[in-house]
Design a protein around this motif. Structure first.
Motif, mmCIF file in Angstrom:
data_model
loop_
_atom_site.group_PDB
_atom_site.id
_atom_site.type_symbol
_atom_site.label_atom_id
_atom_site.label_comp_id
_atom_site.label_asym_id
_atom_site.label_seq_id
_atom_site.Cartn_x
_atom_site.Cartn_y
_atom_site.Cartn_z
ATOM 1 N N LEU A 221 0.825 5.246 -26.028
ATOM 2 C CA LEU A 221 0.638 6.387 -25.126
ATOM 3 C C LEU A 221 0.658 5.938 -23.667
ATOM 4 O O LEU A 221 1.224 6.625 -22.804
ATOM 5 C CB LEU A 221 -0.682 7.098 -25.450
ATOM 6 C CG LEU A 221 -0.738 7.846 -26.787
ATOM 7 C CD1 LEU A 221 -2.125 8.404 -27.018
ATOM 8 C CD2 LEU A 221 0.301 8.957 -26.828
ATOM 9 N N SER A 222 0.059 4.784 -23.391
ATOM 10 C CA SER A 222 0.058 4.272 -22.011
ATOM 11 C C SER A 222 1.466 3.920 -21.559
ATOM 12 O O SER A 222 1.851 4.205 -20.422
ATOM 13 C CB SER A 222 -0.845 3.034 -21.915
ATOM 14 O OG SER A 222 -2.176 3.348 -22.282
ATOM 15 N N GLY A 225 3.397 7.048 -20.955
ATOM 16 C CA GLY A 225 2.903 7.717 -19.760
ATOM 17 C C GLY A 225 3.431 7.099 -18.473
ATOM 18 O O GLY A 225 3.445 7.759 -17.431
ATOM 19 N N ASP A 226 3.860 5.843 -18.538
ATOM 20 C CA ASP A 226 4.374 5.143 -17.358
ATOM 21 C C ASP A 226 5.878 5.271 -17.195
ATOM 22 O O ASP A 226 6.448 4.720 -16.256
ATOM 23 C CB ASP A 226 4.019 3.649 -17.429
ATOM 24 C CG ASP A 226 2.551 3.401 -17.133
ATOM 25 O OD1 ASP A 226 1.912 4.305 -16.590
ATOM 26 O OD2 ASP A 226 2.077 2.297 -17.449
#
Length: 231
Positions: A221-222, A225-226
């Motif tokens: 998810l990180s 998200g980037d």
């Protein structure tokens, strides 16, 4: 056969070269003089950049450490489940570290020939996230070695991709502070990962497989998200 004569630079050309070299060293902060580089905020506004790229890449480096840090803590549980000795666990981790050491050179060549460093950063981030998640399904030594080597290859790419990308994004007067901030964020991964393992195995009563699934999900998810900041 006559020897080729070397053309000596004229005094004017030598003086111009020395002036340019001195100006370049001053710009990069290599003069050895103590001087104020100025506040970071005005410098970033002057060049129309923000701290978001540093934070985005820092988060990618942060979650990259989840798998290796968690495995150190959970090694006894992994050993008991798979029926492996500590020596075999250490062998798998050693091969992963070897892959980390080897990865920067080929990744640098790929980045140089392709040029899409931001996309490579995202791809490797998704790669090590999937590796972390898949570690929760390991059933043999061979699978564990394969995943640790894959994680090592993706982790080694960080050294070849992230710092040069930040250095090209930010002006010289801000680079040292930006790289220091990036490094501080990534090191937090080595602190947060064991704490997350303690939280997940303690109050939430997850097994080591569940821990890797959760950490892999957070990392994925990180990374996703980037995507807007690095591509």
């Amino acid at each position: 056969m006559s020897e080729a004569t070397k053309t000596e630079p004229t005094p004017l050309a030598a003086e111009s070269l020395a002036t340019r070299r001195q100006a370049a060293r001053a710009t990069l902060g290599l003069q050895g003089e103590q001087r104020d580089a100025g506040a970071l905020g005005p410098i970033l506004r002057e060049y129309s950049v923000t701290l978001y790229p540093m934070i985005a890449l820092g988060v990618l480096g942060f979650v990259d450490l989840f798998q290796s840090s968690a495995l150190v803590v959970l090694a006894p549980d992994v050993r008991n489940t798979l029926g492996l000795s500590y020596g075999l666990i250490g062998l798998a981790q050693g091969l992963g570290l070897l892959a980390t050491a080897v990865a920067p050179l080929p990744m640098a060549a790929v980045a140089r020939s392709w040029g899409r460093r931001g996309l490579l950063c995202l791809a490797t981030g998704i790669g090590w996230s999937l590796v972390t998640l898949t570690t929760g399904f390991v059933t043999s030594l061979v699978a564990l070695i394969f995943l640790l080597v894959a994680d090592g290859l993706s982790t080694g790419s960080v050294n070849a991709l992230h710092p040069p990308l930040l250095a090209d994004t930010y002006p010289p007067r801000a680079r040292i502070r930006v790289l220091s901030g990036y490094r501080a964020i990534t090191v937090l991964g080595q602190i947060i990962a064991p704490l997350l393992v303690a939280l997940l195995t303690g109050p939430f009563h997850l097994t080591w497989r569940g821990v890797f699934l959760v950490l892999g999900g957070i990392s994925l998810l990180s990374s996703l998200g980037d995507r807007k900041s690095v591509v």
